[in-house]
Scaffold this motif. Structure first.
Motif, PDB file in Angstrom:
ATOM      1  N   PRO A  92       0.826  -1.204   0.000  1.00  0.00           N
ATOM      2  CA  PRO A  92       0.000   0.000   0.000  1.00  0.00           C
ATOM      3  C   PRO A  92       0.861   1.255   0.000  1.00  0.00           C
ATOM      4  O   PRO A  92       2.073   1.204   0.148  1.00  0.00           O
ATOM      5  CB  PRO A  92      -0.798  -0.123   1.294  1.00  0.00           C
ATOM      6  CG  PRO A  92       0.034  -0.986   2.162  1.00  0.00           C
ATOM      7  CD  PRO A  92       0.798  -1.906   1.287  1.00  0.00           C
ATOM      8  N   LEU A  93       0.212   2.374  -0.135  1.00  0.00           N
ATOM      9  CA  LEU A  93       0.880   3.667  -0.213  1.00  0.00           C
ATOM     10  C   LEU A  93       1.678   3.939   1.051  1.00  0.00           C
ATOM     11  O   LEU A  93       1.243   3.657   2.151  1.00  0.00           O
ATOM     12  CB  LEU A  93      -0.195   4.736  -0.367  1.00  0.00           C
ATOM     13  CG  LEU A  93       0.316   6.154  -0.580  1.00  0.00           C
ATOM     14  CD1 LEU A  93       1.031   6.223  -1.907  1.00  0.00           C
ATOM     15  CD2 LEU A  93      -0.841   7.116  -0.538  1.00  0.00           C
ATOM     16  N   LYS A  94       2.815   4.506   0.860  1.00  0.00           N
ATOM     17  CA  LYS A  94       3.617   4.851   2.028  1.00  0.00           C
ATOM     18  C   LYS A  94       3.528   6.350   2.280  1.00  0.00           C
ATOM     19  O   LYS A  94       3.545   7.154   1.359  1.00  0.00           O
ATOM     20  CB  LYS A  94       5.081   4.506   1.755  1.00  0.00           C
ATOM     21  CG  LYS A  94       5.399   3.070   1.941  1.00  0.00           C
ATOM     22  CD  LYS A  94       6.901   2.901   2.102  1.00  0.00           C
ATOM     23  CE  LYS A  94       7.216   1.426   2.047  1.00  0.00           C
ATOM     24  NZ  LYS A  94       8.587   1.164   1.738  1.00  0.00           N
ATOM     25  N   ALA A  95       3.461   6.691   3.524  1.00  0.00           N
ATOM     26  CA  ALA A  95       3.468   8.101   3.867  1.00  0.00           C
ATOM     27  C   ALA A  95       4.602   8.360   4.832  1.00  0.00           C
ATOM     28  O   ALA A  95       4.914   7.523   5.675  1.00  0.00           O
ATOM     29  CB  ALA A  95       2.140   8.485   4.501  1.00  0.00           C
ATOM     30  N   TYR A  96       5.220   9.506   4.704  1.00  0.00           N
ATOM     31  CA  TYR A  96       6.353   9.840   5.553  1.00  0.00           C
ATOM     32  C   TYR A  96       5.926  10.970   6.466  1.00  0.00           C
ATOM     33  O   TYR A  96       5.567  12.046   6.027  1.00  0.00           O
ATOM     34  CB  TYR A  96       7.542  10.285   4.701  1.00  0.00           C
ATOM     35  CG  TYR A  96       8.054   9.197   3.811  1.00  0.00           C
ATOM     36  CD1 TYR A  96       7.361   8.825   2.662  1.00  0.00           C
ATOM     37  CD2 TYR A  96       9.214   8.512   4.137  1.00  0.00           C
ATOM     38  CE1 TYR A  96       7.832   7.810   1.862  1.00  0.00           C
ATOM     39  CE2 TYR A  96       9.685   7.503   3.319  1.00  0.00           C
ATOM     40  CZ  TYR A  96       8.984   7.152   2.190  1.00  0.00           C
ATOM     41  OH  TYR A  96       9.446   6.154   1.400  1.00  0.00           O
ATOM     42  N   VAL A  97       5.972  10.687   7.693  1.00  0.00           N
ATOM     43  CA  VAL A  97       5.389  11.614   8.646  1.00  0.00           C
ATOM     44  C   VAL A  97       6.422  11.890   9.727  1.00  0.00           C
ATOM     45  O   VAL A  97       7.188  11.010  10.085  1.00  0.00           O
ATOM     46  CB  VAL A  97       4.113  10.957   9.220  1.00  0.00           C
ATOM     47  CG1 VAL A  97       3.750  11.552  10.532  1.00  0.00           C
ATOM     48  CG2 VAL A  97       2.968  11.110   8.248  1.00  0.00           C
TER      49      VAL A  97
END
Lengths: 527, 483
Positions: free
Chosen positions: B293-298
Motif C-alpha cells: 500500500p501507499l507509504k506516507a512519511y510523517v
C-alpha cells in the motif's frame, strides 16, 4: 567679521581656504574640470528642455562682466566650495581598517553587520561609492552586482529587489549608474528606492545629467569618483538620516514623508521677511529662487512666478547647508544643479549666513553666473532690513528656545502623546515635535522609525493602500490616518483606550488648524 | 486617461529544483538541475536560470546567512526561494500581473509586481515540497539503498519528474490564493458531543489492531479528528485525500471499472478500502492484493517515520489508517478483518452526522436571507499552533471579498513558523481600506481572529463594537480549537 565683504577680500578669503584644503591647488588635469564653461554653454543650448536656458534667453545681451571675478578664479572658487571637506570624519571606517592593502570585507563581521549599506557603481562595474568601507576594496562585490544586473537585463528584465534572512536589497538603475541599498532595518523596498533616488539626485546635483551622460557615452568605464572627489560628505550626510547612523535627529521623518519642515514663526514676522526679500530682489532679473533656512527648517521661500521647487531639491539644499561649515564664515558662490527643476544645467547660488549672530542661511539661486556682486548687495540690504525690523531677533529667539519644546503636553494638553507626524495633503511640509523621552536614545529612535516606516508603507502601499490603521501593541498604541486634507501618524502610550485616543486626535487636529500659519507656509511668495 | 486594454493575471512561469553539489565539476552543470518545469525549455536556459539563482544566493551570503534567501523581484517576475534541506533549493518563478494600457496611441505594459503578496506564494512553494516529502520522504534520503551517488541522483530526478508532473497540474489557480492557502490550516467540522465521542472512539482501533499507529477521520473535506499528526503533515494528508480520493471519485462515472478504486464509494452502503494508484500502472485486478500500500512519511518526534497509509471510506467518511512500515505490508486478511470490524459502526456514524448536518443547515438557511450575505460581517479564526481555521468566508465565490482586502489580511497575518521573539504575543489592530472595508484583527495566545466589515459610515468605535459582538458570538466553539 562683517558679512559684507569687498570683492577682493572674498577672493583672498576663498583662496586661502583653498590652499588649506588637501590636494593640489591647481588641478590642471583636463579631466577633472567638472565645471567646463565653454562646453556647458553649448550643451545648454542644445537641450530643448533646459529651463535654465529659457531663463538665460530672457536675460538678453545684458551680461555685466565688469564686476565679476575673473573666469579662472570663479572656477577656483566653485571647485573649492564643493571640495571643502571640513572634516574627513566621513572616512572613519576606512582609517579604522588599519592596513590598506587587503581588507577582506567578506570576513569583516563589523562591515557585514552594518545596518545599512549603499553602493553606487557604473554600468561597467567601476566602483563609485560605498557607505561603509573603502569602495576600492569592494571591487569584487561590485563586479558581482554588475554581473547580476546585466544578466537579468539580457532577459529584457531588471532587478528591483532581493529579500533574504532579515535583509532587503533594493536595486535601481539610472543613466549608466547602478545603485544598490542593503538594509536590515524596517524600511520597505519603496522607501529604499526613495533613498536611492535621493542619492542619485545628489550626484546629479553635482554633475548635471547631461554632463554625466556625455562622459559615459564617451568612455564607458570612466571613473566617476574623479569628478565626485571632495563631495563625499554630502553623501554621508544625506544617508545619515536614519537610525543606522549614530545620530538622533528628526531628519528621517522628512525623508520618509518626502517633505520639509518649516521654521515656526508668527505670520507677521514671516510675511515681513518674505516682503523684505521680495522688495530687495524683485529687480534682479535672473534670480529664480530665494531660500532662507535655519536649523534645517525653511523660514521663507520666494520664487519666480512660473517655477516651483520640489521637496527633493529642497532636501538637497538642506543637505548642502547642513554639512558645509564653510558657509558660516564667508559668502560663497557655487554652482548647484537641482535635478527636479532642471537636471541639465547649473543654477548659481549665493550662499551665506545672515549675520554672525544669526544662524540663518540665505541662498539666492540665479541662472546668471556673473551675478555674484548683485546678489551680495541684495543680501546685505536684506540683512540690514531684517535687523531693523527685529526679524533677526525673532529668528534667534526661536533658535534658542524652540517654540514647540514643551508644547505638546502643556499647551495642547495631551500627555500621553509620545510623537506624531502631521502632513497636509496640499503642501509637502511636515510638522513633528521634538524628540523627547522615551525616544532620545538610539534604540528607541530605531523602534520609532520602524513603526513609522511600517505605517507609511502600509498607508502608501502602491498596490494596497489603506486609509486608517489603529494598532494596539504591547509597548504603544499607533494610529495612522489619511484623510482628504491631511495625513496624521501618532504614537501614544499603550494604556490609552480608543475613545480617549479619538478625543486626543480631535484636539490635536483642532490645535494644529488654529496654529496652521505658524508651522506651515500655505503659498510660497513670488517675485 | 490611459485605457486598460488587457490584464494578465499572475501565472506560473517555471518551477525548478536544484542542488549545487551535484554539478560541481566542469561540464557537469546540468546535473545540478534535478527537476525543471516546463520541461520543454532548452537545457541551457535551465542551467542559466539555476546559475542566476545560485549567484543571488551567494550574493546575499555576503551580508547575511546564505541559507535563507527568500525572494528575488525583477520588473517582470517574482522568484521565490526555499531551502527545505541542506543544499536542495526549490524555486518558484511567477510572472507578475501585467496590465496593457493605451497611452497616447502606444501600448504600454505596466508590470504590477507590488500586487503580489510574497508570503502566500512562498507558502505554496513550501507546500510543493511538503507534499513530495509526505509521499516520498526527504530529498536527501531518497534512494538511499543505492550506493552510487550518480544513480541516486538519477532515481531522485525520475521520482521528482513523476511526482511534480501530476502535482503541478493540481496547483490552485495562483491568482486566487489567499490567506488560508498561506497558513495551510484546515477546517474542522464541529460536532455535538456524542457524535464527537463516537468519532474519537475509532482511535481505539489501535488497541485491537496493534499494527495501526494512527487514525485520522474526515467527513467530506473537513477533519473530524486529527490524531497526533503535526499540522503540516495533517495538511498534506488532507490535500492528498481531497485531491486523490475525493476528487477522483467525483471524476469517475463508472466506479466499478475504474482502475484506481477497488470498490464503489459513497453511494454504496458498504464501505471499502481505497487502493491508491501507484505511479503509472495497475489494472485493478485481484492480483494486486499483494501489492504494497501507499507509504506516507510523517514526522514523529522530530524524526521522519514511514507508515503505510490505508484509506477506508464509508459514505462520506474517510478514515485514514497509518500502519508501521517497518513491518511487512498488510495482507488481505487484515483488510477483511478491519472491514468487518469497522464497517457497520462507521456507516451508522456517517449517517448520523449527515442527518445532524442537514438539520443544522435547514435551521440556518431560514434565518439568513440572500441579500444579507454580502454585507454580513465575515470572520476568520485561526489557531496557529494546530493550524485550524474557522470561517464564513465564501472562498470560492467570485463576488466575495475584494482581492485587495484578502491581500491586506495576508499582509497582516502572522505566518506560522515566525519566531516567537519577532512577533508580539498580543495585539489588536483595526484597519480601513480605501474601498471602505474595515478589518479588525486580534491576536493573542497564538490565535488570530479577523473580522471583515463593509460599511463606509462606521467610525472606529462602531467597528470595535461590532467586532466584539462577533468575537463573543462565534468564539464559543473554542473547545474544538484546543488540541
Amino acid at each position: 567679521m562683517e558679512a559684507e565683504q569687498s570683492s577682493i577680500s572674498v577672493d583672498a578669503n576663498s583662496t586661502s581656504e583653498y590652499l588649506d584644503a588637501e590636494g593640489d591647488p591647481e588641478a590642471n588635469d583636463s579631466e577633472t574640470h567638472f565645471y567646463q564653461e565653454a562646453d556647458h554653454d553649448e550643451e545648454a543650448e542644445l537641450q530643448n528642455h533646459s529651463i535654465i536656458s529659457e531663463l538665460r534667453d530672457g536675460l538678453g545681451a545684458d551680461q555685466s562682466t565688469a564686476l565679476s571675478p575673473e573666469p579662472g578664479q570663479t572656477k577656483a572658487t566653485s571647485v573649492e566650495s564643493l571640495a571643502l571637506s571640513t572634516s574627513t570624519s566621513a572616512k572613519t571606517e576606512d582609517s579604522n581598517s588599519g592596513q590598506e592593502e587587503e581588507h577582506d570585507y567578506q570576513h569583516d563581521s563589523v562591515w557585514r553587520g552594518q545596518k545599512k549599506h549603499i553602493f553606487i557603481l557604473s554600468e561597467a562595474g567601476k566602483p563609485i561609492f560605498s557607505l561603509h568601507g573603502n569602495e576600492d576594496k569592494l571591487a569584487t562585490l561590485f563586479g558581482v552586482i554588475q554581473a547580476l544586473v546585466s544578466f537579468v537585463q539580457l532577459g529584457q528584465d531588471a532587478i528591483t529587489s532581493i529579500h533574504a534572512a532579515g535583509m532587503k536589497f533594493a536595486f535601481m538603475q539610472r543613466s549608466s549608474l547602478i545603485l544598490v541599498a542593503a538594509t536590515r532595518s524596517n524600511m520597505s523596498v519603496q522607501q529604499l528606492h526613495l533613498q536611492l533616488g535621493d542619492v542619485y539626485n545628489q550626484i546629479l546635483s553635482i554633475l548635471t545629467y547631461s554632463h554625466m551622460t556625455k562622459i559615459f557615452e564617451k568612455r564607458k568605464n570612466f571613473d566617476l569618483r574623479r569628478l565626485l572627489s571632495g563631495s563625499e560628505r554630502l553623501f554621508y550626510n544625506l544617508l545619515a538620516n536614519d537610525s543606522s547612523s549614530a545620530k538622533v535627529s528628526n531628519n528621517i521623518f522628512t525623508f520618509l514623508t518626502n517633505s520639509i519642515r518649516v521654521f515656526p514663526l508668527t505670520t507677521t514676522i514671516r510675511s515681513q521677511i518674505t516682503s523684505t526679500i521680495q522688495s530687495n530682489c524683485s529687480k534682479i532679473k535672473n534670480l529664480v529662487f530665494a531660500v532662507l533656512i535655519a536649523n534645517n527648517k525653511l523660514i521663507a521661500l520666494v520664487r519666480m512666478k512660473k517655477y516651483s521647487i520640489h521637496p527633493a531639491d529642497l532636501r538637497l539644499i538642506f543637505n548642502l547647508v547642513e554639512c558645509s561649515e564653510s558657509f558660516k564664515s564667508s559668502e560663497n558662490w557655487s554652482p548647484i544643479c537641482l535635478p527636479k527643476f532642471d537636471m541639465n544645467g547649473y543654477l548659481h547660488a549665493h550662499v551665506s549666513y545672515l549675520a554672525d549672530d544669526c544662524q540663518a542661511c540665505l541662498l539666492l539661486l540665479s541662472v546668471d553666473r556673473d551675478a555674484f556682486f548683485t546678489l551680495a548687495e541684495a543680501k546685505a540690504k536684506i540683512t540690514e532690513k531684517l535687523r531693523r525690523t527685529h526679524c533677526l531677533e525673532a529668528i534667534n529667539e526661536e533658535l534658542k528656545q524652540p517654540f514647540n519644546a514643551k508644547l505638546y503636553q502643556q499647551v495642547v494638553g495631551i500627555p500621553e502623546l509620545r510623537h506624531f507626524l502631521y502632513k497636509p495633503k496640499s503642501t509637502a511640509q511636515l510638522l513633528c515635535p521634538m524628540l523627547r523621552h522615551p525616544y532620545k536614545s538610539l534604540e528607541e529612535l530605531a523602534c520609532l522609525e520602524a513603526i513609522y516606516c511600517d505605517l507609511l508603507h502600509r498607508i502608501h502601499n502602491c498596490a494596497r493602500p489603506l486609509k486608517l490603521i489603529y494598532e494596539v501593541k504591547e509597548r504603544e498604541v499607533v494610529l495612522a490616518w489619511a484623510t482628504g486634507t491631511y495625513e496624521l501618524y501618532a504614537v501614544f502610550e499603550p494604556v490609552v483606550d480608543k475613545a480617549t485616543v479619538i478625543k486626543y486626535v480631535d484636539k490635536l487636529i483642532k490645535w494644529i488648524e488654529k496654529e496652521y500659519d505658524v508651522y506651515f507656509i500655505r503659498n510660497h511668495a513670488t517675485f | 486617461m490611459a485605457k486598460l486594454l488587457q490584464r494578465v493575471e499572475i501565472n506560473l512561469r517555471s518551477f525548478y529544483i536544484f542542488n549545487s553539489s551535484f554539478g560541481e565539476r566542469e561540464g557537469e552543470e546540468h546535473k545540478k538541475v534535478l527537476y525543471y518545469h516546463p520541461n520543454d525549455i532548452e537545457l541551457n536556459t535551465k542551467i542559466k536560470d539555476v546559475g542566476l539563482s545560485e549567484a543571488i544566493i551567494r550574493f546575499t551570503g555576503t551580508f547575511t546567512s546564505e541559507d535563507d534567501c527568500q525572494a528575488l523581484h525583477t520588473q517582470k517576475t517574482t522568484q521565490l526561494f526555499y531551502q527545505p534541506e541542506n543544499g536542495f533549493w526549490l524555486m518558484l518563478v511567477l510572472n507578475v500581473p501585467k496590465e496593457v494600457r493605451l497611452k497616447e496611441g502606444v501600448e504600454v505594459a505596466d508590470y504590477r509586481g507590488a500586487e503580489i503578496p510574497d508570503r502566500i506564494y512562498r507558502a505554496t512553494l513550501r507546500q510543493c515540497y511538503q507534499m513530495f516529502r509526505f509521499l516520498n520522504g526527504t530529498l536527501a534520503s531518497f534512494g538511499s539503498e543505492e550506493s552510487n551517488p550518480d544513480k541516486r541522483r538519477e532515481l531522485l530526478a525520475q521520482q521528482l519528474q513523476g511526482f511534480y508532473e501530476k502535482y503541478l497540474l493540481t496547483l490552485k489557480d495562483l491568482s486566487h490564493c489567499d490567506i488560508i492557502d498561506m497558513l495551510h490550516s484546515v477546517q474542522y467540522l464541529p460536532l455535538d458531543k456524542s457524535l464527537f465521542l463516537r468519532a474519537q472512539n475509532f482511535r481505539m482501533l489501535s488497541e485491537t489492531f496493534p499494527a495501526i499507529k494512527e487514525t485520522i477521520m474526515l467527513y467530506q473535506e473537513q477533519i473530524l479528528c486529527g490524531g497526533k499528526l503535526l499540522p503540516e503533515d495533517l495538511y498534506c494528508l488532507h490535500s492528498y485525500v481531497v485531491q486523490n480520493v475525493l476528487k477522483q471519485e467525483e471524476g469517475s462515472s463508472t466506479l466499478a471499472l475504474s482502475p484506481s478504486l477497488k470498490r464503489s464509494i459513497s453511494e454504496s452502503q458498504v464501505g471499502g478500502f481505497v487502493r491508491s494508484q501507484q505511479a503509472g500502472e495497475g489494472d485493478g485486478s485481484e492480483q494486486e492484493a499483494e501489492e504494497s500500500p501507499l507509504k506516507a512519511y510523517v514526522t514523529v518526534e522530530k524524526q521522519v517515520k514511514t507508515y503505510y497509509l490505508l484509506i477506508y471510506r464509508a459514505l462520506h467518511i474517510t478514515l485514514c489508517l497509518f500502519l508501521d512500515a517497518e513491518q511487512p505490508p498488510p495482507k488481505q486478511e487484515l483488510y477483511d478483518e478491519l472491514h468487518a470490524y469497522m464497517a457497520p459502526q462507521l456507516t451508522s456514524l456517517a449517517r448520523d452526522i449527515a442527518s445532524e448536518l442537514n438539520k443544522a443547515a435547514v435551521g440556518a438557511t431560514s434565518q439568513e436571507s440572500a441579500s444579507n450575505i454580502e454585507s454580513a460581517p465575515k470572520y476568520l479564526f485561526i489557531n496557529e499552533q494546530s493550524l485550524q481555521h474557522h470561517t464564513n468566508l465564501a472562498r470560492h465565490m467570485p463576488q466575495g471579498i475584494p482581492r485587495n482586502v484578502l491581500s491586506i489580511i495576508s499582509d497582516l497575518a502572522n505566518p506560522s513558523g515566525e519566531s516567537e521573539i519577532e512577533s508580539a504575543s498580543a495585539e489588536e489592530l483595526q484597519v480601513k481600506t480605501t474601498n471602505d472595508y474595515w478589518i479588525v484583527k486580534r491576536r493573542c495566545n497564538f490565535r488570530q481572529y479577523y473580522v471583515i466589515l463593509c460599511n463606509s459610515k462606521s467610525t472606529l468605535l462602531d467597528v470595535t463594537q461590532e467586532a466584539r459582538r462577533i468575537f463573543e458570538q462565534e468564539l464559543t466553539d473554542d473547545v474544538f480549537f484546543d488540541k
